[in-house]
Enzyme design. Structure first.
Site, short mmCIF file in Angstrom:
data_model
loop_
_atom_site.label_atom_id
_atom_site.label_comp_id
_atom_site.label_asym_id
_atom_site.label_seq_id
_atom_site.Cartn_x
_atom_site.Cartn_y
_atom_site.Cartn_z
CG LEU A 140 -2.11 -0.75 1.30
CD1 LEU A 140 -2.09 -1.10 2.33
CD2 LEU A 140 -2.98 -0.30 0.25
CB SER A 141 0.16 4.67 -1.26
OG SER A 141 0.78 6.46 -1.17
N GLY A 142 2.69 3.96 1.40
CA GLY A 142 2.94 3.93 3.35
C GLY A 142 3.52 3.19 3.94
CB ALA A 143 3.28 -0.67 2.82
N GLY A 144 6.07 1.81 3.27
CA GLY A 144 7.17 1.49 3.25
C GLY A 144 8.01 1.71 2.16
CB SER A 159 10.41 5.44 -1.13
OG SER A 159 9.32 5.10 -2.22
CB SER A 216 3.15 -3.53 -8.56
OG SER A 216 4.28 -4.09 -7.37
P1 ADP Z 1 5.31 4.15 0.16
O1 ADP Z 1 7.15 4.16 -1.02
O2 ADP Z 1 5.39 2.84 0.25
O3 ADP Z 1 4.66 4.56 0.00
P2 ADP Z 1 7.21 5.17 2.42
O4 ADP Z 1 8.84 4.72 2.32
O5 ADP Z 1 7.42 6.52 1.27
O6 ADP Z 1 6.10 4.12 1.84
O7 ADP Z 1 6.78 6.16 3.50
C1 ADP Z 1 6.80 5.05 4.83
C2 ADP Z 1 7.15 6.00 5.83
O8 ADP Z 1 6.99 4.74 6.74
C3 ADP Z 1 8.26 6.59 6.61
O9 ADP Z 1 7.60 8.14 7.14
C4 ADP Z 1 9.12 5.65 6.77
O10 ADP Z 1 10.02 5.97 7.71
C5 ADP Z 1 7.99 4.92 7.52
N1 ADP Z 1 8.77 3.32 8.95
C6 ADP Z 1 8.15 2.81 9.52
N2 ADP Z 1 8.14 1.75 9.77
C7 ADP Z 1 8.82 1.47 8.62
C8 ADP Z 1 9.47 -0.24 8.14
N3 ADP Z 1 10.48 -0.84 8.83
N4 ADP Z 1 9.83 0.28 6.76
C9 ADP Z 1 9.53 0.76 5.64
N5 ADP Z 1 9.39 2.32 6.33
C10 ADP Z 1 8.92 2.62 7.82
#
Ligand code: ADP
Length: 213
Positions: free
Chosen positions: A36-40, A42, A109
């Site tokens: 999901l968006s925000g899952a981490g 990137s 994706s």
């Molecule tokens: P995505 O690319 O999936 O949309 P992002 O990487 O932009 O998500 O954002 C994820 C957010 O979650 C960041 O602020 C990151 O610091 C936080 N986060 C917390 N725990 C984790 C983890 N285990 N892996 C990746 N991101 C994490």
């Protein structure tokens, strides 16, 4: 899609992928981060890249937003456009691994079929699917880019998890619990997998650091 040209032939290079891999000292492969968006995706992709890079690996992160500024700037978020988006990224990643590199692809994706098409288009073991598993509630609470808030207000149509589905991977190589584990823990898990599979040489786990992104 433009049909395959009958008179266009693939030119075989003398500098092969195998020779490039030998020179680089590591295998080439695709790390495909989905979730999901925000899952981490990137954050984790860049953290893993940093570790690999510091150890002399040839790497590049293909990121959803960046690709949509250029290669896929003409595409929207309909199901058909999402499929075409992933097809192009898949083709780009394939060229990159042919060039001997490690492609880290961070894209929502959302459709299983699209991811499986990319998987099927490369050799077994070249496509390593990483499911960044974080509950929708956590992603929504993070709301890194403020997109969930907008989607809930109906300002973004076809938003994954809200008004468009996310199909979880059936059999991913790696599941990282990005909603509860730290970035470093998830990165270590991925690096550990790559070492175990002989894709890269050993990397000391204490050298895996979260980047200030
Ligand atoms: P995505 O690319 O999936 O949309 P992002 O990487 O932009 O998500 O954002 C994820 C957010 O979650 C960041 O602020 C990151 O610091 C936080 N986060 C917390 N725990 C984790 C983890 N285990 N892996 C990746 N991101 C994490």
């Amino acid at each position: 899609m433009i049909p395959m040209q009958a008179n266009v032939l693939w030119h075989h290079a003398t500098v092969t992928r195998q020779r490039r891999e030998q020179m680089n000292g590591h295998k080439s492969f695709i790390l495909w981060f989905t979730g999901l968006s925000g899952a981490g995706k990137s954050t984790l992709a860049h953290c893993v890249e940093e570790s690999l890079f510091l150890h002399g690996c040839r790497t590049y992160v293909f990121d959803g937003d960046n690709v949509r500024h250029g290669l896929c700037a003409d595409l929207g978020f309909s199901d058909a456009d999402r499929a075409e988006n992933i097809r192009r990224i898949g083709e780009m990643s394939k060229l990159f691994i042919d060039a001997g590199g490690i492609a880290l692809a961070a894209f929502i994706s959302p459709f299983r079929k699209d991811r499986e098409i990319v998987r099927a288009s490369v050799k077994a073991g070249d496509f390593i699917e990483i499911f960044c598993h974080a509950p929708l509630s956590v992603c929504e609470q993070r709301d890194v880019k403020g997109l969930y808030r907008k989607a809930r207000r109906g300002e973004i149509p076809n938003f994954t998890g809200i008004s468009s589905p996310y199909e979880t991977p059936g059999n991913p190589e790696i599941i990282v619990m990005t909603g509860e584990s730290t970035v470093e823990e998830c990165a270590r898990q991925i690096i550990g997998y790559l070492q175990h599979k002989g894709k890269i040489n050993p990397i000391r786990s204490e050298s895996i650091k979260q980047q200030n992104l």
